[in-house]
Design a protein around this motif. Structure first.
Motif, short mmCIF file in Angstrom:
data_model
loop_
_atom_site.label_atom_id
_atom_site.label_comp_id
_atom_site.label_asym_id
_atom_site.label_seq_id
_atom_site.Cartn_x
_atom_site.Cartn_y
_atom_site.Cartn_z
N VAL A 193 -5.89 -9.09 6.79
CA VAL A 193 -4.51 -8.67 7.06
C VAL A 193 -4.44 -7.15 7.00
O VAL A 193 -4.95 -6.54 6.05
N TRP A 198 4.28 -4.44 -0.23
CA TRP A 198 2.97 -4.31 0.38
C TRP A 198 2.14 -3.30 -0.39
O TRP A 198 2.63 -2.22 -0.73
N LEU A 207 2.33 -5.28 11.19
CA LEU A 207 1.52 -6.32 10.56
C LEU A 207 0.56 -6.91 11.58
O LEU A 207 0.96 -7.26 12.69
N TYR A 252 -1.66 -3.80 7.37
CA TYR A 252 -0.25 -3.41 7.35
C TYR A 252 -0.16 -1.90 7.50
O TYR A 252 -0.78 -1.17 6.73
N SER A 287 3.94 -13.88 5.48
CA SER A 287 4.26 -12.45 5.47
C SER A 287 5.70 -12.19 5.06
O SER A 287 6.01 -11.18 4.42
#
Length: 423
Positions: free
Chosen positions: A72, A413, A379, A74, A407
């Motif tokens: 993932v 985050w 994202l 971000y 998410s």
């Protein structure tokens, strides 16, 4: 570099190696289990990203998937890099850098290779394929005259004129092509191209969309001819090296790459790797990985694909702004009623009043299910699995909404960036 620990017992159980695994009723099974599968996680994340771990665990356990992976990002930072194992075999431990066949996610790579050849002035996206490579049909057959209308962009946007629902997918028609040409299996991509050069198109190029693996196989031939390099060499030198990607390699039908996971399917098939007629586990010879070069042969880790996806965020060492615009541009036909379309190697959905876009691609082969998503909100995520079918009958496409839902449960985050740990 972390490596997957795949014992001979593990590989035999999942690949059906003689003496190490067995086939019963078309379902791959191993030695009688002495313990229930256990859930194991490797790699780094953050406490606030627990919803992603929960989503992967629920998805894999419901389908009895032994190996999975998730990366993932971000706002350009790699915030999660995980390997997931759900198995009773301690010899199978998936790492964040373990390699998986990524199937049609490979199309983003082939399309990018063509885009960089255009960027470097070596071809044009409106150039007909017939001006770039010589297509010679079998004796007594003729090239469809409409092939002169098949441009590079039409190949990559699936508007070239082939419809597998009408005439079949030649990338999986090994026996038909072998008999038609009088050549033995395992086939080469050049055999498929020669066979298809004598077949009529299913529709006029540029008139509609029909997903075509063959179009990407033909694009691979163009890349080799125009670049003067083997396909993999061009991709690794021109695309991957500037990004620091060194693990991605072409996969094989049977021999595993170092660090590659084993694959599992409930199905078997007749091998296309030779003329023996042997029954094999579906992921290990019921189709030819060699023929998928161009449309689905790359093996990668989720962190590799996360790094690859980030190259499309802005101009950099691989793409300039013009190339990025061309990759995501609307095609001449084929905008779905809901607004999405197929660009050059990516599915594209404009969002936020047309000022942003979500882009994605899925991949599916026996033993493989993959998803790569780039969101307009900063994202992105990559999910890879070593299985695409099982006795549960559950859909594998639900991993997309599952991860989006995860998410939305993230309340903060992390500020860390794990990319330097892997590149």
């Amino acid at each position: 570099m972390q490596r997957i620990r795949t014992s001979r017992r593990t590989f035999g159980r999942l690949a059906g190696t003689a003496g190490l695994g067995a086939l019963a009723g078309g379902v791959l099974v191993g030695s009688p289990s002495v313990a229930a599968p256990t859930w194991r996680v490797t790699g780094r994340s953050a406490a606030s990203l627990q919803p992603f771990d929960d989503a992967m665990r629920g998805f894999m356990q419901a389908r009895d998937i032994p190996a999975g992976q998730l990366a993932v990002t971000y706002q350009g930072r790699l915030v999660l890099a995980r390997g997931y194992t759900y198995s009773e075999d301690a010899g199978l431990t998936v790492q964040p850098t373990s390699l998986f066949r990524v199937a049609s996610v490979s199309k983003s790579v082939t399309a990018a290779a063509v885009a960089t050849l255009a960027q470097d002035g070596k071809l044009g996206l409106t150039t007909p394929v017939t001006s770039l490579i010589n297509l010679v049909p079998p004796a007594g057959q003729q090239l469809d005259p409409r092939m002169s209308q098949v441009t590079m962009s039409r190949l990559l946007q699936h508007t070239g004129g082939w419809d597998r629902s009408l005439s079949g997918d030649p990338m999986f028609m090994d026996r038909t092509i072998s008999r038609a040409l009088g050549v033995p299996m395992e086939l080469h991509l050049a055999d498929v191209v020669r066979y298809m050069s004598g077949r009529p198109l299913d529709f006029a190029p540029g008139s509609r969309v029909a997903y075509s693996n063959y179009g990407y196989g033909l694009a691979r031939q163009v890349i080799e001819k125009v670049s003067g390099l083997p396909y993999a060499s061009y991709v690794q030198q021109r695309l991957f090296a500037p990004l620091g990607i060194t693990r991605m390699k072409l996969a094989w039908s049977v021999a595993p790459l170092t660090g590659e996971v084993p694959y599992r399917s409930q199905y078997t098939g007749t091998t296309v790797l030779n003329e023996t007629g042997d029954t094999v586990p579906a992921p290990y010879g019921a189709f030819s990985m060699r023929l998928q070069e161009g449309n689905g042969r790359w093996a990668a880790s989720a962190v590799d694909l996360a790094r690859w996806a980030a190259a499309f965020d802005a101009a950099g060492p691989v793409f300039d702004n013009s190339s990025l615009s061309r990759i995501f541009a609307r095609p001449e036909v084929g905008v779905n009623p809901s607004g999405w379309y197929y660009g050059l190697g990516w599915q594209v959905r404009p969002v936020s009043g047309g000022t942003g876009r979500n882009t994605w691609h899925t991949g599916s082969l026996p033993g493989t299910s993959t998803l790569l998503v780039r969101g307009s909100n900063g994202l992105s995520f990559v999910a890879l699995f070593n299985q695409r079918d099982d006795a549960s009958g559950l859909s594998y496409s639900t991993i997309d909404p599952d991860l989006w839902a995860a998410s939305r449960r993230v309340t903060s985050w992390p500020s860390h960036n794990l990319f330097p740990s892997y590149f």
